[in-house]
Scaffold this motif. Structure first.
Motif, PDB file in Angstrom:
ATOM      1  N   GLU A 284     -78.047 105.586 -88.909  1.00  0.00           N
ATOM      2  CA  GLU A 284     -76.985 105.287 -87.958  1.00  0.00           C
ATOM      3  C   GLU A 284     -77.439 105.432 -86.513  1.00  0.00           C
ATOM      4  O   GLU A 284     -76.971 104.721 -85.631  1.00  0.00           O
ATOM      5  CB  GLU A 284     -75.778 106.197 -88.201  1.00  0.00           C
ATOM      6  CG  GLU A 284     -75.008 105.882 -89.462  1.00  0.00           C
ATOM      7  CD  GLU A 284     -73.785 106.762 -89.617  1.00  0.00           C
ATOM      8  OE1 GLU A 284     -73.557 107.609 -88.725  1.00  0.00           O
ATOM      9  OE2 GLU A 284     -73.052 106.616 -90.614  1.00  0.00           O
ATOM     10  N   TYR A 323     -61.800  97.477 -83.888  1.00  0.00           N
ATOM     11  CA  TYR A 323     -62.283  98.694 -84.532  1.00  0.00           C
ATOM     12  C   TYR A 323     -61.516  98.996 -85.822  1.00  0.00           C
ATOM     13  O   TYR A 323     -62.096  99.451 -86.810  1.00  0.00           O
ATOM     14  CB  TYR A 323     -62.156  99.864 -83.556  1.00  0.00           C
ATOM     15  CG  TYR A 323     -62.755 101.160 -84.027  1.00  0.00           C
ATOM     16  CD1 TYR A 323     -64.126 101.287 -84.238  1.00  0.00           C
ATOM     17  CD2 TYR A 323     -61.940 102.275 -84.256  1.00  0.00           C
ATOM     18  CE1 TYR A 323     -64.678 102.487 -84.664  1.00  0.00           C
ATOM     19  CE2 TYR A 323     -62.475 103.481 -84.673  1.00  0.00           C
ATOM     20  CZ  TYR A 323     -63.847 103.585 -84.882  1.00  0.00           C
ATOM     21  OH  TYR A 323     -64.395 104.771 -85.314  1.00  0.00           O
ATOM     22  N   SER A 324     -60.219  98.694 -85.825  1.00  0.00           N
ATOM     23  CA  SER A 324     -59.382  99.008 -86.987  1.00  0.00           C
ATOM     24  C   SER A 324     -59.694  98.140 -88.197  1.00  0.00           C
ATOM     25  O   SER A 324     -59.248  98.435 -89.309  1.00  0.00           O
ATOM     26  CB  SER A 324     -57.901  98.849 -86.617  1.00  0.00           C
ATOM     27  OG  SER A 324     -57.604  97.502 -86.289  1.00  0.00           O
ATOM     28  N   TYR A 326     -62.607  97.819 -89.582  1.00  0.00           N
ATOM     29  CA  TYR A 326     -63.687  98.411 -90.360  1.00  0.00           C
ATOM     30  C   TYR A 326     -63.156  99.577 -91.198  1.00  0.00           C
ATOM     31  O   TYR A 326     -62.616 100.542 -90.667  1.00  0.00           O
ATOM     32  CB  TYR A 326     -64.801  98.924 -89.450  1.00  0.00           C
ATOM     33  CG  TYR A 326     -65.463  97.852 -88.616  1.00  0.00           C
ATOM     34  CD1 TYR A 326     -66.667  97.282 -89.012  1.00  0.00           C
ATOM     35  CD2 TYR A 326     -64.901  97.425 -87.422  1.00  0.00           C
ATOM     36  CE1 TYR A 326     -67.283  96.301 -88.245  1.00  0.00           C
ATOM     37  CE2 TYR A 326     -65.504  96.451 -86.647  1.00  0.00           C
ATOM     38  CZ  TYR A 326     -66.689  95.892 -87.064  1.00  0.00           C
ATOM     39  OH  TYR A 326     -67.297  94.926 -86.290  1.00  0.00           O
ATOM     40  N   GLN A 327     -63.317  99.471 -92.504  1.00  0.00           N
ATOM     41  CA  GLN A 327     -62.972 100.579 -93.381  1.00  0.00           C
ATOM     42  C   GLN A 327     -64.046 101.668 -93.281  1.00  0.00           C
ATOM     43  O   GLN A 327     -65.148 101.432 -92.785  1.00  0.00           O
ATOM     44  CB  GLN A 327     -62.858 100.080 -94.824  1.00  0.00           C
ATOM     45  CG  GLN A 327     -61.830  98.979 -95.023  1.00  0.00           C
ATOM     46  CD  GLN A 327     -60.427  99.408 -94.648  1.00  0.00           C
ATOM     47  OE1 GLN A 327     -59.995 100.512 -95.003  1.00  0.00           O
ATOM     48  NE2 GLN A 327     -59.702  98.563 -93.918  1.00  0.00           N
ATOM     49  N   GLU A 328     -63.736 102.863 -93.763  1.00  0.00           N
ATOM     50  CA  GLU A 328     -64.681 103.975 -93.669  1.00  0.00           C
ATOM     51  C   GLU A 328     -65.970 103.683 -94.428  1.00  0.00           C
ATOM     52  O   GLU A 328     -67.041 104.156 -94.058  1.00  0.00           O
ATOM     53  CB  GLU A 328     -64.035 105.263 -94.202  1.00  0.00           C
ATOM     54  CG  GLU A 328     -62.969 105.831 -93.287  1.00  0.00           C
ATOM     55  CD  GLU A 328     -63.467 106.061 -91.872  1.00  0.00           C
ATOM     56  OE1 GLU A 328     -64.574 106.627 -91.715  1.00  0.00           O
ATOM     57  OE2 GLU A 328     -62.761 105.669 -90.922  1.00  0.00           O
ATOM     58  N   GLU A 329     -65.863 102.884 -95.499  1.00  0.00           N
ATOM     59  CA  GLU A 329     -67.055 102.566 -96.286  1.00  0.00           C
ATOM     60  C   GLU A 329     -67.936 101.524 -95.609  1.00  0.00           C
ATOM     61  O   GLU A 329     -69.073 101.290 -96.031  1.00  0.00           O
ATOM     62  CB  GLU A 329     -66.641 102.047 -97.668  1.00  0.00           C
ATOM     63  CG  GLU A 329     -65.897 103.050 -98.533  1.00  0.00           C
ATOM     64  CD  GLU A 329     -64.419 103.159 -98.154  1.00  0.00           C
ATOM     65  OE1 GLU A 329     -63.948 102.293 -97.375  1.00  0.00           O
ATOM     66  OE2 GLU A 329     -63.758 104.106 -98.613  1.00  0.00           O
ATOM     67  N   ASP A 330     -67.427 100.901 -94.560  1.00  0.00           N
ATOM     68  CA  ASP A 330     -68.193  99.875 -93.847  1.00  0.00           C
ATOM     69  C   ASP A 330     -69.223 100.565 -92.962  1.00  0.00           C
ATOM     70  O   ASP A 330     -68.880 101.226 -91.978  1.00  0.00           O
ATOM     71  CB  ASP A 330     -67.253  99.004 -93.009  1.00  0.00           C
ATOM     72  CG  ASP A 330     -67.917  97.716 -92.541  1.00  0.00           C
ATOM     73  OD1 ASP A 330     -69.122  97.760 -92.205  1.00  0.00           O
ATOM     74  OD2 ASP A 330     -67.241  96.674 -92.494  1.00  0.00           O
ATOM     75  N   LYS A 333     -69.464 100.436 -89.028  1.00  0.00           N
ATOM     76  CA  LYS A 333     -68.510 101.152 -88.171  1.00  0.00           C
ATOM     77  C   LYS A 333     -69.196 102.215 -87.331  1.00  0.00           C
ATOM     78  O   LYS A 333     -68.963 102.315 -86.118  1.00  0.00           O
ATOM     79  CB  LYS A 333     -67.406 101.769 -89.033  1.00  0.00           C
ATOM     80  CG  LYS A 333     -66.283 102.421 -88.229  1.00  0.00           C
ATOM     81  CD  LYS A 333     -65.149 102.853 -89.141  1.00  0.00           C
ATOM     82  CE  LYS A 333     -63.965 103.365 -88.315  1.00  0.00           C
ATOM     83  NZ  LYS A 333     -62.813 103.733 -89.196  1.00  0.00           N
ATOM     84  N   ASN A 334     -70.039 103.020 -87.959  1.00  0.00           N
ATOM     85  CA  ASN A 334     -70.706 104.102 -87.235  1.00  0.00           C
ATOM     86  C   ASN A 334     -72.033 103.692 -86.620  1.00  0.00           C
ATOM     87  O   ASN A 334     -72.622 104.468 -85.857  1.00  0.00           O
ATOM     88  CB  ASN A 334     -70.914 105.302 -88.159  1.00  0.00           C
ATOM     89  CG  ASN A 334     -69.608 105.955 -88.543  1.00  0.00           C
ATOM     90  OD1 ASN A 334     -68.647 105.966 -87.770  1.00  0.00           O
ATOM     91  ND2 ASN A 334     -69.545 106.497 -89.751  1.00  0.00           N
TER      92      ASN A 334
END
Length: 510
Positions: A284, A323-324, A326-330, A333-334
């Motif tokens: 990341e 930004y919204s 992107y799911q956490e698994e994407d 995102k980070n």
């Protein structure tokens, strides 16, 4: 005498009234393909610079990523500003990001900028390309190497001309609509290497229709692909290659809603250029889109975003709307983004290398494999080939999302899913503004929206926030197309200009 020797364009002191005709006094006698190679690299391609600020030197359309719904400005001030930050929001960008009638004026009207920077910058290079194409007939081709070099140079020159006209046409002309492409106007289409003058008319140049312009772009790119098939490019990334020409051609077909040709071209591209970065094994903290990323097949010009979108209270930030998505698994995102502690706004993080440096990747003039999958998916979906569209979409997502389970999509959802993925994957690469324009005229699956822009104005002397104003760009607003530059209208008063509205802010942010 119309035929000219190849000339070097003066980029720093171009006369605004001669946007298609101004050259320097230094003649460069071209005798070999090596001479043309050097001329192309030095004057036809866009140069890369070290940028300390958002607007540095003569950049080509640095404002493009500040027009759409993927950015906003941070509302209010916090300790990060009070503690010593200089207000960043450059007065230059105000007219562009709030879609003003006159984009050349700063927020308080105290500063006036030229509105023809991109026009002059790009047309100068189109002139060089036209000269190179003309001189190819005159250079020596005594050896096989010289013959192959000439064919390769032709492929590079035709690609650049197509890419430049595609940009100008989508800034200064409406989105391509098959229903009216034969009457909608773009920009003057100049294909000759000499200075043109029509002595019997006051109008020296006319605006080509969208149909005329896109036909030329397609012709240039198809010939470019053929040139590289005959004489492949050895120098990759910073010089145009066959894959780059083919990928751009698939994009042009998408813009034209020529779904069958878009599908065929993108399918052939992906078949030969399938490499995608697996984000499951990407760190990341490491920038993703760099010159070493195998997805990147071509880039020239600057990275305008290297020192902006910091999400400090004196800067722009990534919109919550983007930004919204992107799911956490994407995993993007980070990598792409980070939440700024002091403002709780989202910054651009490690999609590109950040900080002051000489950029090797452009945020506007870059091409990479991921777009090929998205072009293929969109064209297949529009043709009703749901399985092929799903395979292309799932293949891309599998390399971007942790523990991804391939999705099943029907005719009612597939196009929306592809558009969402395109927005997420290609954000801040110069696509979104043009995509919104073409979605609005899509004949199968039209889509449009209002864009809301927060603009925070600062007193640069007191280093204090004045107020944050809210602007709206309604769906179908004329401001999706730029007015022609003032200098162009002054030079060619008979040119039909594009309508554009006066725009005031609608409210103040709390």
């Amino acid at each position: 005498m119309k035929k000219l020797l190849i000339l070097l364009v003066v980029f720093l002191n171009v006369g605004c009234s001669k946007f298609l005709t101004d050259y320097s006094q230094d003649l460069v006698i071209v005798k070999t393909t090596t001479d043309l190679d050097e001329l192309m690299l030095g004057s036809a391609y866009l140069e890369s610079k070290e940028l300390n600020a958002f607007v540095g030197g003569r950049n080509a359309s640095p404002f493009l990523n500040f027009l759409d719904d993927d950015i906003n400005s941070v509302v209010g001030t916090t300790l990060d500003f009070q503690g010593g930050w200089e207000p960043w929001i450059n007065p230059y960008i105000y007219g562009f990001t709030t879609w003003q009638l006159d984009v050349s004026r700063s927020y308080d009207k105290s500063e006036v900028y030229t509105d023809d920077l991109t026009w002059l910058h790009i047309y100068n290079r189109i002139n060089i390309v036209n000269m190179v194409l003309a001189e190819l007939d005159n250079v020596a081709r005594n050896t096989d190497a010289e013959k192959l070099a000439a064919v390769r140079i032709e492929g590079e020159a035709l690609f650049l001309r197509a890419q430049y006209y595609l940009l100008l046409s989508n800034l200064y002309g409406d989105a391509y609509n098959p229903a009216n492409a034969d009457v909608k106007l773009t920009v003057p289409l100049k294909l000759t290497e000499f200075v043109e003058h029509k002595g019997n008319t006051n109008l020296q140049f006319t605006r080509a229709t969208a149909k005329e312009m896109y036909a030329q772009i397609v012709e240039d790119l198809k010939r470019s692909v053929a040139c590289f098939d005959e004489s492949p490019q050895i120098k990759k990334l910073y010089r145009v290659s066959g894959p780059a020409s083919q990928l751009l051609l698939s994009r042009v077909y998408l813009y034209m809603q020529d779904w069958e040709n878009a599908y065929n071209t993108a399918s052939e591209f992906v078949g030969k250029n399938s490499v995608l970065t697996n984000l499951n094994i990407h760190k990341e903290e490491t920038p993703l889109i760099t010159k070493d990323n195998r997805e990147v097949i071509f880039s020239h010009g600057n990275l305008n975003l290297q020192n902006v979108l910091t999400a400090h209270s004196d800067d722009f930030c990534v919109s919550n709307d983007l930004y919204s998505l992107y799911q956490e698994e994407d995993l993007r995102k980070n990598i792409y983004f980070a939440v700024q502690d002091q403002t709780d706004s989202v910054s651009l993080n490690n999609k590109y290398i950040r900080g002051t440096h000489r950029s090797h990747i452009s945020d506007i003039f870059m091409l990479r494999n991921a777009e090929g999958y998205l072009n293929l998916a969109e064209a297949a979906a529009m043709l009703g080939s749901l399985n092929e569209a799903s395979v292309a979409l799932n293949t891309l997502r599998n390399s971007r999302i942790s523990n991804y389970i391939p999705g099943q999509f029907d005719a009612n959802t597939i196009v929306d899913e592809i558009r969402i993925e395109r927005r997420k994957e290609l954000c801040f690469e110069g696509h979104r503004w043009f995509d919104l324009r073409r979605y609005a005229v899509n004949q199968i699956h039209p889509y449009s929206k209002d864009i809301i822009r927060y603009y925070s104005a600062y007193d640069m002397n007191k280093r204090a926030l004045i107020q944050t104003e809210i602007y709206r760009l309604p769906a179908g607003d004329p401001a999706y197309t730029f007015a022609l530059p003032k200098s162009v209208i002054e030079f060619e008063s008979g040119l039909v200009n594009n309508p554009r509205n006066v725009r005031e802010y609608e409210a103040l942010a709390d």
